[in-house]
Design a protein around this motif. Structure first.
Motif, PDB file in Angstrom:
ATOM      1  N   PRO A  82    -109.490 -59.050 -45.670  1.00  0.00           N
ATOM      2  CA  PRO A  82    -108.042 -58.826 -45.675  1.00  0.00           C
ATOM      3  C   PRO A  82    -107.582 -58.396 -47.066  1.00  0.00           C
ATOM      4  N   ILE A  83    -106.497 -57.666 -47.101  1.00  0.00           N
ATOM      5  CA  ILE A  83    -105.940 -57.217 -48.377  1.00  0.00           C
ATOM      6  C   ILE A  83    -105.241 -58.392 -49.037  1.00  0.00           C
ATOM      7  N   SER A  84    -105.557 -58.639 -50.306  1.00  0.00           N
ATOM      8  CA  SER A  84    -104.945 -59.745 -51.040  1.00  0.00           C
ATOM      9  C   SER A  84    -104.033 -59.179 -52.117  1.00  0.00           C
ATOM     10  N   LEU A  85    -102.734 -59.293 -51.878  1.00  0.00           N
ATOM     11  CA  LEU A  85    -101.761 -58.813 -52.859  1.00  0.00           C
ATOM     12  C   LEU A  85    -101.905 -59.574 -54.169  1.00  0.00           C
ATOM     13  N   ARG A  86    -102.209 -60.863 -54.069  1.00  0.00           N
ATOM     14  CA  ARG A  86    -102.401 -61.690 -55.264  1.00  0.00           C
ATOM     15  C   ARG A  86    -103.531 -61.141 -56.127  1.00  0.00           C
ATOM     16  N   LYS A  87    -104.655 -60.768 -55.499  1.00  0.00           N
ATOM     17  CA  LYS A  87    -105.792 -60.234 -56.258  1.00  0.00           C
ATOM     18  C   LYS A  87    -105.478 -58.868 -56.850  1.00  0.00           C
ATOM     19  N   ILE A  88    -104.795 -58.031 -56.086  1.00  0.00           N
ATOM     20  CA  ILE A  88    -104.454 -56.692 -56.582  1.00  0.00           C
ATOM     21  C   ILE A  88    -103.490 -56.802 -57.755  1.00  0.00           C
ATOM     22  N   ASN A  89    -102.483 -57.694 -57.660  1.00  0.00           N
ATOM     23  CA  ASN A  89    -101.580 -57.927 -58.799  1.00  0.00           C
ATOM     24  C   ASN A  89    -102.378 -58.310 -60.038  1.00  0.00           C
ATOM     25  N   GLY A  90    -103.302 -59.249 -59.880  1.00  0.00           N
ATOM     26  CA  GLY A  90    -104.111 -59.710 -61.006  1.00  0.00           C
ATOM     27  C   GLY A  90    -104.968 -58.605 -61.590  1.00  0.00           C
ATOM     28  N   GLU A  91    -105.573 -57.788 -60.728  1.00  0.00           N
ATOM     29  CA  GLU A  91    -106.414 -56.692 -61.218  1.00  0.00           C
ATOM     30  C   GLU A  91    -105.601 -55.674 -62.009  1.00  0.00           C
ATOM     31  N   VAL A  92    -104.404 -55.367 -61.530  1.00  0.00           N
ATOM     32  CA  VAL A  92    -103.544 -54.416 -62.244  1.00  0.00           C
ATOM     33  C   VAL A  92    -103.143 -54.989 -63.597  1.00  0.00           C
ATOM     34  N   LEU A  93    -102.749 -56.266 -63.621  1.00  0.00           N
ATOM     35  CA  LEU A  93    -102.358 -56.884 -64.892  1.00  0.00           C
ATOM     36  C   LEU A  93    -103.525 -56.912 -65.873  1.00  0.00           C
ATOM     37  N   ARG A  94    -104.711 -57.277 -65.402  1.00  0.00           N
ATOM     38  CA  ARG A  94    -105.883 -57.315 -66.275  1.00  0.00           C
ATOM     39  C   ARG A  94    -106.229 -55.925 -66.801  1.00  0.00           C
ATOM     40  N   SER A  95    -106.166 -54.913 -65.928  1.00  0.00           N
ATOM     41  CA  SER A  95    -106.512 -53.569 -66.390  1.00  0.00           C
ATOM     42  C   SER A  95    -105.504 -53.069 -67.423  1.00  0.00           C
ATOM     43  N   LEU A  96    -104.225 -53.383 -67.227  1.00  0.00           N
ATOM     44  CA  LEU A  96    -103.226 -52.995 -68.228  1.00  0.00           C
ATOM     45  C   LEU A  96    -103.496 -53.680 -69.564  1.00  0.00           C
ATOM     46  N   ARG A  97    -103.824 -54.960 -69.499  1.00  0.00           N
ATOM     47  CA  ARG A  97    -104.075 -55.723 -70.736  1.00  0.00           C
ATOM     48  C   ARG A  97    -105.308 -55.215 -71.459  1.00  0.00           C
ATOM     49  N   THR A  98    -106.401 -55.004 -70.734  1.00  0.00           N
ATOM     50  CA  THR A  98    -107.645 -54.594 -71.398  1.00  0.00           C
ATOM     51  C   THR A  98    -107.580 -53.155 -71.892  1.00  0.00           C
ATOM     52  N   LYS A  99    -106.871 -52.295 -71.182  1.00  0.00           N
ATOM     53  CA  LYS A  99    -106.739 -50.912 -71.637  1.00  0.00           C
ATOM     54  C   LYS A  99    -105.916 -50.830 -72.918  1.00  0.00           C
ATOM     55  N   ASP A 100    -105.066 -51.813 -73.132  1.00  0.00           N
ATOM     56  CA  ASP A 100    -104.252 -51.862 -74.354  1.00  0.00           C
ATOM     57  C   ASP A 100    -104.927 -52.688 -75.446  1.00  0.00           C
ATOM     58  N   HIS A 101    -106.165 -53.152 -75.177  1.00  0.00           N
ATOM     59  CA  HIS A 101    -106.946 -53.936 -76.148  1.00  0.00           C
ATOM     60  C   HIS A 101    -106.233 -55.210 -76.575  1.00  0.00           C
ATOM     61  N   LYS A 102    -105.608 -55.864 -75.618  1.00  0.00           N
ATOM     62  CA  LYS A 102    -104.933 -57.130 -75.890  1.00  0.00           C
ATOM     63  C   LYS A 102    -105.766 -58.271 -75.327  1.00  0.00           C
ATOM     64  N   THR A 103    -105.688 -59.412 -75.957  1.00  0.00           N
ATOM     65  CA  THR A 103    -106.400 -60.588 -75.469  1.00  0.00           C
ATOM     66  C   THR A 103    -105.481 -61.410 -74.570  1.00  0.00           C
ATOM     67  N   LEU A 104    -106.087 -62.258 -73.762  1.00  0.00           N
ATOM     68  CA  LEU A 104    -105.299 -63.169 -72.932  1.00  0.00           C
ATOM     69  C   LEU A 104    -104.385 -64.024 -73.800  1.00  0.00           C
ATOM     70  N   ARG A 105    -104.915 -64.470 -74.936  1.00  0.00           N
ATOM     71  CA  ARG A 105    -104.145 -65.335 -75.825  1.00  0.00           C
ATOM     72  C   ARG A 105    -102.890 -64.614 -76.335  1.00  0.00           C
ATOM     73  N   GLU A 106    -103.016 -63.344 -76.709  1.00  0.00           N
ATOM     74  CA  GLU A 106    -101.853 -62.595 -77.207  1.00  0.00           C
ATOM     75  C   GLU A 106    -100.774 -62.466 -76.136  1.00  0.00           C
ATOM     76  N   ILE A 107    -101.198 -62.070 -74.940  1.00  0.00           N
ATOM     77  CA  ILE A 107    -100.227 -61.850 -73.864  1.00  0.00           C
ATOM     78  C   ILE A 107     -99.622 -63.170 -73.401  1.00  0.00           C
ATOM     79  N   SER A 108    -100.435 -64.211 -73.317  1.00  0.00           N
ATOM     80  CA  SER A 108     -99.892 -65.497 -72.869  1.00  0.00           C
ATOM     81  C   SER A 108     -98.850 -66.023 -73.847  1.00  0.00           C
TER      82      SER A 108
END
Length: 167
Positions: A82-108
């Motif tokens: 099944p399609i998981s909107l929760r997982k897709i949201n997370g993947e988009v957020l992670r890809s945006l963060r990593t493409k901008d070379h930001k760490t989880l700590r910075e964004i949090s």
């Protein structure tokens, strides 16, 4: 005076005049200095590895906008999953963060959310509220509408990969 100069110039002479407690304190201070140097070196090594990883990723891709880079990371969906909107949201957020070379700590810290919770959102384990999505996208420097459009594109892609069943 001459005796004091020889004590300062020769560390072994100075060490022999220290009490046992002073010797322990000196030894402890030396160990602390060594630990601090090792920690600094480890941090520098981690930073260098991150910069190498980001440089390699940048070389592999042509220069385009941050949103387009994140759109390139596509969802792979099994036909029976099944399609998981929760997982897709997370993947988009992670890809945006990593493409901008930001760490989880910075964004949090910018978004005002705990590091662990942000990590769970990115992994699709927690559902992010609309308020949380606003603060995360603001911390990423991306408009919420752009992020939601990327999510919609991925959902559309996942839907087209999954045959519809009519009951």
């Amino acid at each position: 005076m001459h005796n004091t100069a020889s004590v300062v110039a020769d560390g072994s002479t100075m060490a022999s005049t220290l009490t046992p407690a002073q010797k322990r304190a000196v030894l402890f201070a030396q160990q602390q200095i060594l630990r601090a140097r090792a920690a600094r070196k480890a941090k520098d090594d981690r930073q260098a590895a991150l910069h190498r990883m980001w440089a390699n990723a940048d070389r592999e891709e042509e220069p385009v906008s941050r949103v387009n880079d994140a759109e390139r990371t596509r969802v792979v969906v099994r036909e029976d999953a099944p399609i998981s909107l929760r997982k897709i949201n997370g993947e988009v957020l992670r890809s945006l963060r990593t493409k901008d070379h930001k760490t989880l700590r910075e964004i949090s810290s910018k978004a005002g959310v705990s590091l662990g919770y942000l990590s769970e959102v990115e992994r699709g384990q927690k559902e992010a509220s609309s308020e949380l999505l606003v603060s995360i996208t603001h911390a990423l420097g991306v408009r919420l509408s752009d992020m939601l459009m990327m999510v919609a594109d991925r959902v559309r892609e996942a839907e087209s990969a999954t045959p519809m069943s009519i009951a």
